[in-house]
Design a protein around this motif. Structure first.
Motif, PDB file in Angstrom:
ATOM      1  N   UNK A   1      -2.532  19.370  25.736  1.00  0.00           N
ATOM      2  CA  UNK A   1      -3.215  20.816  26.318  1.00  0.00           C
ATOM      3  C   UNK A   1      -1.900  21.846  25.831  1.00  0.00           C
ATOM      4  N   UNK A   2      -2.625  23.015  26.349  1.00  0.00           N
ATOM      5  CA  UNK A   2      -1.732  24.464  26.469  1.00  0.00           C
ATOM      6  C   UNK A   2      -1.708  25.448  27.295  1.00  0.00           C
ATOM      7  N   UNK A   3      -1.297  26.318  27.498  1.00  0.00           N
ATOM      8  CA  UNK A   3      -0.980  27.297  28.945  1.00  0.00           C
ATOM      9  C   UNK A   3      -0.860  28.432  28.306  1.00  0.00           C
ATOM     10  N   UNK A   4      -1.172  29.797  29.276  1.00  0.00           N
ATOM     11  CA  UNK A   4      -0.373  31.013  29.601  1.00  0.00           C
ATOM     12  C   UNK A   4      -0.567  31.206  30.836  1.00  0.00           C
ATOM     13  N   UNK A   5       0.760  32.070  30.636  1.00  0.00           N
ATOM     14  CA  UNK A   5       1.168  32.250  31.907  1.00  0.00           C
ATOM     15  C   UNK A   5       1.769  33.707  31.353  1.00  0.00           C
ATOM     16  N   UNK A   6       1.020  34.595  32.586  1.00  0.00           N
ATOM     17  CA  UNK A   6       1.998  36.128  32.842  1.00  0.00           C
ATOM     18  C   UNK A   6       2.054  36.902  34.064  1.00  0.00           C
ATOM     19  N   UNK A   7       3.605  37.003  34.327  1.00  0.00           N
ATOM     20  CA  UNK A   7       3.286  37.942  35.497  1.00  0.00           C
ATOM     21  C   UNK A   7       3.953  39.519  35.388  1.00  0.00           C
ATOM     22  N   UNK A   8       3.748  40.591  35.656  1.00  0.00           N
ATOM     23  CA  UNK A   8       3.419  41.743  35.106  1.00  0.00           C
ATOM     24  C   UNK A   8       3.622  42.972  36.895  1.00  0.00           C
ATOM     25  N   UNK A   9       4.264  43.266  36.358  1.00  0.00           N
ATOM     26  CA  UNK A   9       4.083  44.690  38.107  1.00  0.00           C
ATOM     27  C   UNK A   9       3.249  45.973  37.731  1.00  0.00           C
ATOM     28  N   UNK A  10       2.230  45.917  37.874  1.00  0.00           N
ATOM     29  CA  UNK A  10       1.416  47.679  37.690  1.00  0.00           C
ATOM     30  C   UNK A  10       1.684  48.712  38.583  1.00  0.00           C
ATOM     31  N   UNK A  11       2.619  48.534  39.494  1.00  0.00           N
ATOM     32  CA  UNK A  11       2.868  49.646  40.202  1.00  0.00           C
ATOM     33  C   UNK A  11       3.352  48.973  40.333  1.00  0.00           C
ATOM     34  N   UNK A  12       4.703  50.358  41.054  1.00  0.00           N
ATOM     35  CA  UNK A  12       6.405  50.319  41.733  1.00  0.00           C
ATOM     36  C   UNK A  12       6.153  51.456  42.440  1.00  0.00           C
TER      37      UNK A  12
ATOM     38  N   UNK B   1       8.637  32.906  24.486  1.00  0.00           N
ATOM     39  CA  UNK B   1       8.416  33.506  26.319  1.00  0.00           C
ATOM     40  C   UNK B   1       8.277  35.026  25.849  1.00  0.00           C
ATOM     41  N   UNK B   2       8.242  36.188  26.118  1.00  0.00           N
ATOM     42  CA  UNK B   2       8.666  37.897  25.872  1.00  0.00           C
ATOM     43  C   UNK B   2       8.736  38.617  27.942  1.00  0.00           C
ATOM     44  N   UNK B   3      10.572  38.654  28.420  1.00  0.00           N
ATOM     45  CA  UNK B   3       9.681  40.203  29.026  1.00  0.00           C
ATOM     46  C   UNK B   3       9.945  41.175  28.606  1.00  0.00           C
ATOM     47  N   UNK B   4       9.095  41.865  29.138  1.00  0.00           N
ATOM     48  CA  UNK B   4       8.563  43.001  28.576  1.00  0.00           C
ATOM     49  C   UNK B   4       9.300  43.737  29.443  1.00  0.00           C
ATOM     50  N   UNK B   5       8.407  45.610  29.755  1.00  0.00           N
ATOM     51  CA  UNK B   5       8.976  46.720  30.815  1.00  0.00           C
ATOM     52  C   UNK B   5       8.273  47.588  30.178  1.00  0.00           C
ATOM     53  N   UNK B   6       7.139  48.163  30.792  1.00  0.00           N
ATOM     54  CA  UNK B   6       5.995  48.998  30.489  1.00  0.00           C
ATOM     55  C   UNK B   6       5.768  50.161  31.339  1.00  0.00           C
ATOM     56  N   UNK B   7       5.897  51.166  30.000  1.00  0.00           N
ATOM     57  CA  UNK B   7       5.483  52.991  30.737  1.00  0.00           C
ATOM     58  C   UNK B   7       7.213  53.340  31.270  1.00  0.00           C
ATOM     59  N   UNK B   8       7.014  54.772  31.762  1.00  0.00           N
ATOM     60  CA  UNK B   8       8.141  55.048  31.795  1.00  0.00           C
ATOM     61  C   UNK B   8       8.687  54.762  32.990  1.00  0.00           C
ATOM     62  N   UNK B   9       7.861  53.825  34.244  1.00  0.00           N
ATOM     63  CA  UNK B   9       8.434  53.083  35.426  1.00  0.00           C
ATOM     64  C   UNK B   9       9.457  51.979  35.010  1.00  0.00           C
TER      65      UNK B   9
ATOM     66  N   UNK C   1       6.676  39.081  32.646  1.00  0.00           N
ATOM     67  CA  UNK C   1       7.321  38.035  31.369  1.00  0.00           C
ATOM     68  C   UNK C   1       5.922  37.216  31.618  1.00  0.00           C
ATOM     69  N   UNK C   2       5.531  37.314  29.733  1.00  0.00           N
ATOM     70  CA  UNK C   2       4.621  36.304  28.597  1.00  0.00           C
ATOM     71  C   UNK C   2       5.251  35.418  28.413  1.00  0.00           C
ATOM     72  N   UNK C   3       3.895  34.444  29.056  1.00  0.00           N
ATOM     73  CA  UNK C   3       4.262  32.870  28.444  1.00  0.00           C
ATOM     74  C   UNK C   3       3.346  32.527  27.722  1.00  0.00           C
ATOM     75  N   UNK C   4       3.825  31.189  26.518  1.00  0.00           N
ATOM     76  CA  UNK C   4       2.448  30.848  26.284  1.00  0.00           C
ATOM     77  C   UNK C   4       2.643  29.459  25.525  1.00  0.00           C
ATOM     78  N   UNK C   5       2.896  28.443  25.851  1.00  0.00           N
ATOM     79  CA  UNK C   5       2.787  27.557  25.298  1.00  0.00           C
ATOM     80  C   UNK C   5       2.225  25.962  25.209  1.00  0.00           C
ATOM     81  N   UNK C   6       2.625  24.868  24.913  1.00  0.00           N
ATOM     82  CA  UNK C   6       1.659  23.483  24.469  1.00  0.00           C
ATOM     83  C   UNK C   6       2.545  21.854  24.822  1.00  0.00           C
ATOM     84  N   UNK C   7       2.081  20.956  24.639  1.00  0.00           N
ATOM     85  CA  UNK C   7       2.840  19.900  24.700  1.00  0.00           C
ATOM     86  C   UNK C   7       1.868  18.954  24.476  1.00  0.00           C
ATOM     87  N   UNK C   8       2.176  17.680  23.726  1.00  0.00           N
ATOM     88  CA  UNK C   8       1.907  16.285  23.230  1.00  0.00           C
ATOM     89  C   UNK C   8       2.391  15.386  24.586  1.00  0.00           C
TER      90      UNK C   8
END
Length: 467
Positions: free
Chosen positions: A325-336, A285-293, A298-305
């Protein structure tokens, strides 16, 4: 949360009903107070007295001040006369919460009607640095009480519950008994014991801004298709997390797979009896801060056996060794709405794929928008709208279609999965009370039973209290 068991456990009209009645009376009192106190959002300063003044008189606190202080404190029960703060200073941090969920099916489904389910969670986190000089260590213990009935089971007939707290034995259980330790500063964290693996993998708290279990707080396909478990279903296991530069992390673990823990009579079962194997998840996973604002994301990718033997989805007499199985999970603020705060519009996307040989839901998709603090005067309220698509395994559909065609019956509805839509408003009445009315649409509720049940419309009402 979930690894649900659709068990129609009867609701205790004496104990459960009495508990619910107390909660409803508290809510009614809180709402009356809130309405009658327009300035409750800003706490009033306590009166000051100069110690040693010859004319010193005891400070007076009006009933209105007391009520306002109660409404603005962080928890319903407050500081317990200072005891809570003293215990926290000594390393003992107590937590408790209540969730009540009512769901009324007012159109479609099997029949009209609704049910109430509730959850009481109690726990403690012990700072082992303060208690035993183990700096960076924390001991966790959590208990969970669930009771009530399921609107999905009783009135709709769909697979994924419209009340996310229903299930997992519908009982009193030990949810967690674990220890975690930071090493090398904050670089490495190790957790082990009787743990809830879903608290550390494939989770976003934002999806608990919904009442429907298809959202909160994980993709329902994970526990449905494997030995994955979410709160409050604890399992024996361990997890290692490595925190890397640039807000990147990597984690993995090994967790017991034991379906018997979710049974009604096994709330305090700790033995390994009934284990079928082990589940090994991996997540990056990675936490990001986009743009001037500096919009957070939060971006996550994973899998399991899962090493457990699993039956063929179309032939329960045949089994496969292991499933994945596997998964992708994203939450991103697009407007403050207000830079520098958590007020903003957030996009949440979640997708999973599972072993088609054994999975009822080989693909699963979630898309949601959460507007946190849309109104400046209500910075802690939210508006949430979301859509979930959970598909039926095409191998199951082909099998069922072949059976129907042999009888001269065509059933195009079998080509669809179950679809869920929810829109709701979260009203943060006080820091410790949230009221969340919502409307849900359940499309093709009989997708996994291959019957014809009309699409359902549901009114939901969720209450959350922090004690």
């Amino acid at each position: 949360m979930r690894c649900r068991i659709e068990r129609r456990q009867s609701f205790d009209p004496v104990h459960g009903g009495r508990f619910r009645g107390h909660i409803l009376r508290l809510l009614t009192l809180g709402l009356v107070i809130c309405i009658s106190q327009p300035g409750h959002a800003q706490s009033q300063s306590a009166p000051t007295v100069t110690i040693g003044s010859p004319n010193m008189t005891p400070p007076t606190v009006s009933l209105g001040q007391s009520l306002e202080n109660w409404l603005t404190q962080s928890t319903m029960t407050g500081d317990w006369g200072g005891l809570r703060a003293r215990l926290s200073q000594d390393g003992f941090n107590f937590r408790a919460s209540y969730i009540g969920e009512y769901a009324y099916n007012f159109s479609g489904g099997k029949r009209i009607g609704g049910d109430y389910a509730q959850q009481l969670a109690i726990g403690m986190d012990v700072d082992m640095g303060k208690v035993a000089d183990l700096t960076g260590g924390t001991f966790h213990v959590s208990f969970n009480v669930r009771e009530g009935r399921s609107t999905s089971a009783d009135f709709i007939g769909n697979k994924i519950a419209v009340q996310e707290i229903y299930g997992d034995g519908d009982n009193t259980r030990l949810a967690e008994l674990s220890y975690d330790q930071f090493l090398f500063g904050k670089t490495l964290n190790v957790k082990a014991g009787f743990v809830v693996m879903g608290d550390d993998f494939a989770r976003t708290a934002l999806l608990c801004d919904f009442e429907n279990d298809s959202f909160c707080a994980h993709a329902n396909s994970l526990p449905t298709n494997s030995g994955w478990s979410d709160y409050p279903a604890g399992k024996w296991g361990a997890r290692v997390r490595l925190n890397l530069p640039d807000d990147i992390y990597a984690e993995t673990g090994v967790f017991e797979v034991n379906p018997t823990y979710a049974e009604h009579d096994n709330g305090f079962k700790l033995s390994l009896q009934g284990s079928t194997g082990a589940l090994i998840p991996v997540e990056f996973g990675k936490t990001v801060s986009l743009g001037a604002g500096t919009l957070p994301g939060h971006y996550k990718i994973g899998g399991y056996y899962d090493t457990s033997d699993a039956p063929d989805v179309t032939n329960t007499k045949a089994t496969f060794s292991g499933r994945y199985g596997g998964y992708v999970l994203i939450d991103q603020m697009v407007w403050s709405f207000e830079p520098g705060t958590d007020r903003g519009l957030i996009v949440v996307l979640d997708a999973t794929v599972s072993d088609k040989r054994t999975a009822q839901m080989p693909t699963y998709y979630v898309a949601a928008l959460v507007a946190q603090g849309l109104f400046a005067a209500r910075p802690h309220d939210f508006i949430a709208i979301g859509y979930v698509r959970d598909t039926v395994n095409s191998n199951l559909i082909s099998k069922e279609n072949a059976l129907l065609q042999a009888q001269g019956i065509e059933n195009p509805a079998l080509e669809l999965g179950e679809n869920n839509v929810e829109i709701g408003y979260g009203l943060q009445v006080t820091p410790w009370m949230l009221l969340h009315p919502n409307v849900q649409y359940v499309g093709n509720p009989s997708a996994f039973t291959f019957k014809h049940v009309p699409d359902a419309w549901v009114f939901g009402f969720q209450t959350k209290l922090v004690f």
